[in-house]
Design a protein around this motif. Structure first.
Motif, PDB file in Angstrom:
ATOM      1  N   GLU A   1      31.104  44.440  35.858  1.00 11.21           N
ATOM      2  CA  GLU A   1      31.959  43.296  36.124  1.00 11.21           C
ATOM      3  C   GLU A   1      31.239  42.280  37.015  1.00 11.21           C
ATOM      4  O   GLU A   1      30.308  42.617  37.747  1.00 11.21           O
ATOM      5  CB  GLU A   1      33.256  43.762  36.818  1.00 11.21           C
ATOM      6  CG  GLU A   1      34.132  44.678  35.971  1.00 11.21           C
ATOM      7  CD  GLU A   1      34.716  43.985  34.751  1.00 11.21           C
ATOM      8  OE1 GLU A   1      34.886  42.739  34.780  1.00 11.21           O
ATOM      9  OE2 GLU A   1      34.994  44.682  33.758  1.00 11.21           O
ATOM     10  N   ASP A   2      31.687  41.041  36.969  1.00  9.74           N
ATOM     11  CA  ASP A   2      31.108  39.962  37.782  1.00  9.74           C
ATOM     12  C   ASP A   2      31.577  40.133  39.226  1.00  9.74           C
ATOM     13  O   ASP A   2      32.750  39.936  39.536  1.00  9.74           O
ATOM     14  CB  ASP A   2      31.551  38.608  37.216  1.00  9.74           C
ATOM     15  CG  ASP A   2      30.877  37.433  37.917  1.00  9.74           C
ATOM     16  OD1 ASP A   2      30.785  37.445  39.164  1.00  9.74           O
ATOM     17  OD2 ASP A   2      30.466  36.482  37.227  1.00  9.74           O
ATOM     18  N   PHE A   3      30.648  40.513  40.107  1.00  4.87           N
ATOM     19  CA  PHE A   3      31.013  40.809  41.489  1.00  4.87           C
ATOM     20  C   PHE A   3      31.627  39.595  42.195  1.00  4.87           C
ATOM     21  O   PHE A   3      32.598  39.726  42.947  1.00  4.87           O
ATOM     22  CB  PHE A   3      29.782  41.297  42.270  1.00  4.87           C
ATOM     23  CG  PHE A   3      30.061  41.550  43.726  1.00  4.87           C
ATOM     24  CD1 PHE A   3      30.671  42.727  44.133  1.00  4.87           C
ATOM     25  CD2 PHE A   3      29.731  40.607  44.698  1.00  4.87           C
ATOM     26  CE1 PHE A   3      30.954  42.963  45.473  1.00  4.87           C
ATOM     27  CE2 PHE A   3      29.993  40.831  46.035  1.00  4.87           C
ATOM     28  CZ  PHE A   3      30.608  42.014  46.422  1.00  4.87           C
ATOM     29  N   ASP A   4      31.060  38.421  41.991  1.00  3.47           N
ATOM     30  CA  ASP A   4      31.575  37.240  42.681  1.00  3.47           C
ATOM     31  C   ASP A   4      33.026  36.960  42.295  1.00  3.47           C
ATOM     32  O   ASP A   4      33.839  36.581  43.149  1.00  3.47           O
ATOM     33  CB  ASP A   4      30.709  36.014  42.376  1.00  3.47           C
ATOM     34  CG  ASP A   4      29.351  36.088  43.071  1.00  3.47           C
ATOM     35  OD1 ASP A   4      29.252  36.793  44.096  1.00  3.47           O
ATOM     36  OD2 ASP A   4      28.398  35.454  42.584  1.00  3.47           O
ATOM     37  N   VAL A   5      33.353  37.163  41.032  1.00  9.30           N
ATOM     38  CA  VAL A   5      34.731  36.954  40.586  1.00  9.30           C
ATOM     39  C   VAL A   5      35.648  38.039  41.167  1.00  9.30           C
ATOM     40  O   VAL A   5      36.774  37.764  41.592  1.00  9.30           O
ATOM     41  CB  VAL A   5      34.794  36.934  39.042  1.00  9.30           C
ATOM     42  CG1 VAL A   5      36.237  36.805  38.558  1.00  9.30           C
ATOM     43  CG2 VAL A   5      33.955  35.781  38.497  1.00  9.30           C
ATOM     44  N   GLN A   6      35.153  39.274  41.198  1.00  8.92           N
ATOM     45  CA  GLN A   6      35.911  40.349  41.840  1.00  8.92           C
ATOM     46  C   GLN A   6      36.161  40.016  43.314  1.00  8.92           C
ATOM     47  O   GLN A   6      37.281  40.196  43.825  1.00  8.92           O
ATOM     48  CB  GLN A   6      35.149  41.678  41.768  1.00  8.92           C
ATOM     49  CG  GLN A   6      35.027  42.296  40.383  1.00  8.92           C
ATOM     50  CD  GLN A   6      34.178  43.556  40.429  1.00  8.92           C
ATOM     51  OE1 GLN A   6      33.118  43.584  41.065  1.00  8.92           O
ATOM     52  NE2 GLN A   6      34.619  44.613  39.765  1.00  8.92           N
ATOM     53  N   PHE A   7      35.131  39.541  43.994  1.00  9.39           N
ATOM     54  CA  PHE A   7      35.231  39.261  45.422  1.00  9.39           C
ATOM     55  C   PHE A   7      36.220  38.129  45.687  1.00  9.39           C
ATOM     56  O   PHE A   7      36.971  38.162  46.680  1.00  9.39           O
ATOM     57  CB  PHE A   7      33.852  38.925  46.004  1.00  9.39           C
ATOM     58  CG  PHE A   7      33.842  38.731  47.485  1.00  9.39           C
ATOM     59  CD1 PHE A   7      33.933  39.820  48.340  1.00  9.39           C
ATOM     60  CD2 PHE A   7      33.748  37.462  48.032  1.00  9.39           C
ATOM     61  CE1 PHE A   7      33.927  39.644  49.725  1.00  9.39           C
ATOM     62  CE2 PHE A   7      33.745  37.274  49.409  1.00  9.39           C
ATOM     63  CZ  PHE A   7      33.838  38.369  50.256  1.00  9.39           C
ATOM     64  N   GLU A   8      36.227  37.140  44.823  1.00  6.23           N
ATOM     65  CA  GLU A   8      37.204  36.049  44.969  1.00  6.23           C
ATOM     66  C   GLU A   8      38.634  36.591  44.874  1.00  6.23           C
ATOM     67  O   GLU A   8      39.532  36.126  45.591  1.00  6.23           O
ATOM     68  CB  GLU A   8      36.962  34.979  43.891  1.00  6.23           C
ATOM     69  CG  GLU A   8      35.716  34.135  44.153  1.00  6.23           C
ATOM     70  CD  GLU A   8      35.291  33.329  42.935  1.00  6.23           C
ATOM     71  OE1 GLU A   8      36.059  33.298  41.943  1.00  6.23           O
ATOM     72  OE2 GLU A   8      34.199  32.737  42.973  1.00  6.23           O
ATOM     73  N   ALA A   9      38.834  37.593  44.008  1.00  8.41           N
ATOM     74  CA  ALA A   9      40.157  38.222  43.911  1.00  8.41           C
ATOM     75  C   ALA A   9      40.504  38.936  45.218  1.00  8.41           C
ATOM     76  O   ALA A   9      41.648  38.883  45.687  1.00  8.41           O
ATOM     77  CB  ALA A   9      40.191  39.202  42.741  1.00  8.41           C
TER      78      ALA A   9
END
Length: 350
Positions: free
Chosen positions: A116-124
């Motif tokens: 998964e895209d870590f940056d997108v996960q982190f934004e969540a």
């Protein structure tokens, strides 16, 4: 000996007990288990590494429907790897072809991205604002550290050596989980290609207490109240426990995984790269045994994790533990099958 700069992180969170119920991605850390752990006065933790942003947000909402107590979210720090070469993939396909025939699976298709895209996960995570954000496999990038601090989210990194613990402290984390070699699941080693330092929890604590000033969380082989007392007396401010909760009523542990865990109190575990390409400790089974004779066919992490996902899924559907990643630590004894709340009470009984 210097005192930790903040040994009250867990009191600040309003916890009854200095306990994190370990984030166990891939099923065991169900929203029921996270909510039950938090409601009982520990810190429940979601293993979100394999979930996309929408799934992480949905999971957090489910936890919050069940309890208003604090919980944590855990992710994997990404490391770039080159695309899998055709000859590498060919070896991996050949090595696993018999298993896919046995499980009635089609030939595998593997392409990037492998995770998964870590940056997108982190934004969540920033939107959810959990009580803590924890991570494994390295350092959180500086801009992510700043964003978490700005959002008021405490950070917990994972170390398998004193050097990793120091690097985490220097990066700005609020606490460090010291992961002993006894721990089940993925080893938090920063370098995916390095050999395992194999430092047990007692030695890791001895080498870190008084040198690392942020609170230390002990993880690895902790199964009983006496285990908890021992590591707290050795200088840990809190404990992280996973395996002991795998057979709890609220755990999302699959039926074949649960049956294998409960088959004997003398669980045989070892570390392997066979399932994901990274070292992880689990119960010995057929896939682990056979794949380790085919080491050159194991893809790097996280490609191997994606490559074996169909095999693991089919094994679960078949009710077989032969091809599952049965993550578990070295702790001995019967596993608790009652509620998570009752187990938490048992871990902190006098």
């Amino acid at each position: 000996m210097s005192a930790p700069t903040d040994s009250n992180l867990f009191q600040k969170l309003g916890l009854k007990h200095p306990l994190i119920v370990a984030p166990m991605a891939g099923g065991p850390s169900s929203s029921d288990l996270v909510a039950a752990a938090s409601a009982a006065g520990a810190l429940g933790a979601m293993g979100g590494a394999y979930s996309n942003a929408a799934a992480i947000e949905a999971f957090a909402a489910q936890v919050r429907q069940r309890t208003d107590k604090p919980f944590a979210i855990n992710l994997f720090i990404p490391h770039s790897i080159p695309d899998v070469a055709p000859d590498q993939l060919e070896r991996a396909v050949e090595a696993t072809a018999g298993y896919r025939v046995e499980l009635q699976l089609p030939p595998p298709q593997l392409s990037a991205p492998y995770e998964e895209d870590f940056d997108v996960q982190f934004e969540a995570v920033l939107r959810i604002k959990p009580a803590c954000f924890s991570f494994v496999f390295g350092l959180l990038p500086a801009d992510h550290v700043r964003a978490a601090k700005k959002a008021g989210i405490p950070l917990i990194g994972t170390a398998t050596t004193p050097e990793e613990a120091r690097a985490l402290e220097d990066s700005g984390v609020d606490a460090v989980t010291l992961q002993g070699f006894e721990a089940g699941g993925h080893r938090g080693i920063f370098d995916a290609h390095a050999s395992d330092p194999a430092i047990d929890l007692r030695d890791l604590l001895a080498q870190s207490v008084g040198k690392i000033r942020v609170p230390l969380i002990a993880a690895g082989g902790i199964m009983t109240a006496s285990d908890v007392r021992a590591v707290l007396q050795a200088g840990a401010q809190a404990v992280q426990v996973g395996t002991a909760f795998l057979a709890c009523a609220e755990a999302g542990t699959s039926a074949p995984y649960r049956a294998k865990l409960l088959a004997t109190s003398e669980r045989r575990t070892r570390t392997t790269r066979a399932f994901s390409g990274r070292f992880a400790r689990g119960l010995e089974n057929r896939f682990m045994d056979e794949m380790e004779t085919k080491g050159a066919a194991i893809l790097p992490f996280p490609a191997q994790n994606k490559f074996t996902r169909d095999i693991r899924g089919a094994s679960t559907a078949k009710g077989s533990a032969d091809f599952l990643s049965l993550w578990a630590g070295t702790g001995k004894g019967e596993l608790w099958q009652g509620s998570a709340a009752a187990l938490i009470d048992r871990l902190f009984e006098q």
